[in-house]
Design an enzyme around this catalytic site. Structure first.
Site, PDB file in Angstrom:
ATOM      1  N   PRO A   2      42.377  41.727  32.894  1.00 37.15           N
ATOM      2  CA  PRO A   2      43.153  42.548  33.828  1.00 37.15           C
ATOM      3  C   PRO A   2      42.336  42.943  35.051  1.00 37.15           C
ATOM      4  O   PRO A   2      41.314  43.630  34.932  1.00 37.15           O
ATOM      5  CB  PRO A   2      43.524  43.779  32.993  1.00 37.15           C
ATOM      6  CG  PRO A   2      43.114  43.476  31.590  1.00 37.15           C
ATOM      7  CD  PRO A   2      42.113  42.414  31.640  1.00 37.15           C
ATOM      8  N   GLU A   3      42.773  42.480  36.196  1.00 37.09           N
ATOM      9  CA  GLU A   3      42.206  42.899  37.469  1.00 37.09           C
ATOM     10  C   GLU A   3      43.282  43.702  38.202  1.00 37.09           C
ATOM     11  O   GLU A   3      44.279  44.077  37.598  1.00 37.09           O
ATOM     12  CB  GLU A   3      41.759  41.667  38.286  1.00 37.09           C
ATOM     13  CG  GLU A   3      40.766  40.794  37.521  1.00 37.09           C
ATOM     14  CD  GLU A   3      40.344  39.549  38.284  1.00 37.09           C
ATOM     15  OE1 GLU A   3      40.370  39.579  39.522  1.00 37.09           O
ATOM     16  OE2 GLU A   3      39.991  38.551  37.641  1.00 37.09           O
TER      17      GLU A   3
END
Length: 281
Positions: A2-3
């Site tokens: 997750p960015e």
DNA sequence: ACGAGATCCTGTCAGC
DNA sequence: TGCTGACAGGATCTCG
């Protein structure tokens, strides 16, 4: 992993469902997941009302009005590598409620499904903090600007006169917040910059292009609800779609979509980095 | 100021 | 089939 686009997608999804609901029960199944200790966390979160869900960098933020505190609290969630914060539905993730990798379970009023924090690799952390504690947290205090808010000049200044490699600076949360390996590689490809280029050697014009391309790829990824390459899912448990539009990430050895050259894989800042030796200089 | 390497962690996959 | 080792990576730490 997750960015920014993945965390933004989760925050939007959770905000729709959680806002104004009260947290009735807190179950901590994996105490390692709560940085400050299970007792204080439970005391602060139990009975609290969620006033909103947002994001800063890769941090997911649940704003709380808690009976345990006169002032508002913030529940900060860092998903790191494999963390997920989501509401299972019949179709997606219902079986995960009893998974050994589910470390925190919250029951909310008027919701059948519990909110689960699930994390296979156990790097993710939850913290329930006062606003003073949040401000004093070095990671929070040191976060660089938001990439979708910083202007072109501010972005160029991040790289000016620096000897570090341009990708290492993109990944440094103190320089700019929310960028990870995927969007670093994708934005550098679009801007025609090698990941291992010394930042100070990249022209101002090229850095301005990187600013535009980074914002563009982040917006495209948010529109696609993020990239699902292993564990990432949206708040409702669905996969994102941006992984189908990667041009270089995970494509080492394949042909460049622009020029047909073989994409090279190298290590920069300890991360696998894929780039086109012809299109990026 | 920077880089390299180790650390944490476990599922997945290639190779034998 | 079953084992072994490499690999993935965000943040943090130590050492050079």
């Amino acid at each position: 992993m997750p960015e920014l686009p993945e965390v933004e997608t989760i925050a939007r999804g959770l905000n729709r469902v959680l806002a104004t609901r009260r947290i009735l029960e807190v179950h901590i199944l994996g105490p390692h997941a709560v940085g400050q200790g299970a007792k204080l966390f439970t005391q602060r979160v139990s009975g609290a009302r969620v006033t909103g869900v947002g994001r800063r960098g890769k941090l997911l933020l649940l704003w709380l009005d808690s009976p345990a505190s006169n002032a508002p609290l913030v529940l900060s969630v860092h998903l790191r590598m494999t963390g997920r914060l989501f509401l299972p539905t019949r179709g997606t993730g219902a079986d995960l409620e009893h998974s050994p990798h589910t470390h925190v379970l919250l029951r909310l009023e008027d919701l059948d499904a519990p909110l689960l924090f699930h994390d296979v690799r156990k790097f993710g952390r939850l913290l329930a903090l006062t606003e003073e504690e949040l401000a004093a947290w070095p990671f929070w205090a040191g976060l660089g600007p938001e990439p979708l808010e910083v202007d072109s000049d501010g972005f160029v200044d991040i790289f000016k006169g620096r000897r570090g490699r341009v990708k290492a600076l993109l990944l440094d949360q103190k320089r700019i917040a929310g960028i990870g390996n995927i969007y670093a590689d994708e934005s550098l490809f679009r801007a025609g910059i090698r990941p291992d280029a010394p930042a100070g050697n990249v022209s101002r014009q090229r850095l301005r292009r990187l600013h535009r391309e980074l914002q563009e790829v982040l917006r495209e990824a948010i529109d696609a609800c993020g990239s699902s390459i292993s564990d990432y899912r949206t708040a409702s448990g669905d996969a994102g779609a941006f992984q189908n539009r990667f041009r270089v990430y995970g494509r080492g050895g394949e042909e460049c979509q622009l020029c047909g050259a073989t994409l090279r894989k190298i290590t920069v800042a300890g991360r696998t980095s894929v780039f086109c030796p012809k299109c990026q200089s």
